[in-house]
Design an enzyme around this catalytic site. Sequence first.
Site, mmCIF file in Angstrom:
data_model
loop_
_atom_site.group_PDB
_atom_site.id
_atom_site.type_symbol
_atom_site.label_atom_id
_atom_site.label_comp_id
_atom_site.label_asym_id
_atom_site.label_seq_id
_atom_site.Cartn_x
_atom_site.Cartn_y
_atom_site.Cartn_z
ATOM 1 C CG ASP A 101 2.646 -10.674 32.132
ATOM 2 O OD1 ASP A 101 2.078 -10.369 33.209
ATOM 3 O OD2 ASP A 101 3.599 -11.486 32.081
ATOM 4 C CB SER A 102 -2.390 -10.074 34.550
ATOM 5 O OG SER A 102 -2.401 -8.661 34.706
ATOM 6 C CG ASP A 130 4.240 -6.998 33.118
ATOM 7 O OD1 ASP A 130 5.432 -7.044 33.479
ATOM 8 O OD2 ASP A 130 3.336 -7.690 33.653
ATOM 9 C CE LYS A 163 5.059 -6.220 36.618
ATOM 10 N NZ LYS A 163 5.385 -7.650 36.439
ATOM 11 C CD GLU A 190 6.545 -12.248 35.686
ATOM 12 O OE1 GLU A 190 6.832 -13.469 35.754
ATOM 13 O OE2 GLU A 190 5.374 -11.837 35.545
ATOM 14 C CD GLU A 227 2.020 -12.114 41.610
ATOM 15 O OE1 GLU A 227 2.634 -11.467 40.739
ATOM 16 O OE2 GLU A 227 1.003 -12.811 41.373
HETATM 17 O O1 KIV Z 1 0.733 -8.601 35.105
HETATM 18 C C1 KIV Z 1 0.378 -8.254 36.239
HETATM 19 O O2 KIV Z 1 -0.807 -8.035 36.510
HETATM 20 C C2 KIV Z 1 1.386 -8.102 37.255
HETATM 21 C C3 KIV Z 1 0.964 -7.653 38.621
HETATM 22 C C4 KIV Z 1 0.407 -8.787 39.369
HETATM 23 C C5 KIV Z 1 2.065 -6.989 39.360
HETATM 24 O O3 KIV Z 1 2.533 -8.359 37.015
#
Ligand code: KIV
Length: 310
Positions: free
Chosen positions: A59-60, A98, A128, A130, A197
């Site tokens: 999600d980055s 994510d 994934k 969080e 992280e």
């Molecule tokens: O979204 C992302 O880039 C992440 C990584 C930092 C693991 O969750």
Amino acid sequence: MSSAPREKPAASGDRRPICVPRLAEMKAVGEPIVMVTAYDHPSAVVAEEAGVDVVLVGDSAANNVLGYDTTVPVGMDEMLMLAAAVRRGLRTPLLIGDLPFGSYESSNERAVQNAQRFVKEGGCDAVKLERGGASVDRARAIIRAGIPVMGHVGLTPQTATALGGYRAQGRTAARAAEIAEEAIALEAVGCFALVFEAVPAAVTQALMTKVEVPVIGIGAGLDTDGQVLVFHDLLGIHAGALPRFVKRYAEIHDAMVAGVRVYADEVRRGQFPGPEHVYSIDPPELAEFRAYLEQESLASADWDWSATEI
Ligand code: KIV
């Protein structure tokens, strides 16, 4: 040629596609797991060719390619478009989608539906999410629905405000214990791997003795089973400040600006395109075309547009 058909990516060497159990095998034999983020087809092809094991459509993407300030605003539809593009560029790495903020927290049903969208529409192998807390229940529900889940503890950017901002986590015994509890709970419901992280290296080292599934670190030291970095951070695609845990392996932003500057300069000086960038026509064909243009009837053509079908 951006509009030319693209070739399918070559598989990296003779590697077989990475599946979830393979990561556990890698952990068992101490083979480090290499993970990067990717948000589009070209970055997926780079990850494939470079022999990466796991690709995360993180999600980055929100702040790295969509121009948002944080990861919070990005939505499922945006993530799915990116995931599908990444899928088309990958053959070998495990592909993880994510789950973005707001796509899974409110109920198990919502979490399962959005995880299924990542698999069906984005072509992902796993998802994934969080944090611990309610996310543990969500992870359990998604796993029960048959989709592998990676957990993510320590600094969790989706809820950074509640954590006091983008800063290392687990620097007090109490906070380190919370991270340990979250990690152990996520493992207990069946997460196949965890991301740690921005956790002190010594906390990671201590915690690794309690976690059996593969742990991928980002700012968590050398004791994890693998490392993940954001594609744009490691390649220097953005200028500007970086978290302490990022190492730059290239300076692509500077190279891109320099390249576009030279292009602009050559266009302005009439140096591009050069003779090697243009197409030719046989002289007789050209002569015939010129004669056609010089015809009296063509030069004085008075088109009756009302008779033209549009
Ligand atoms: O979204 C992302 O880039 C992440 C990584 C930092 C693991 O969750």
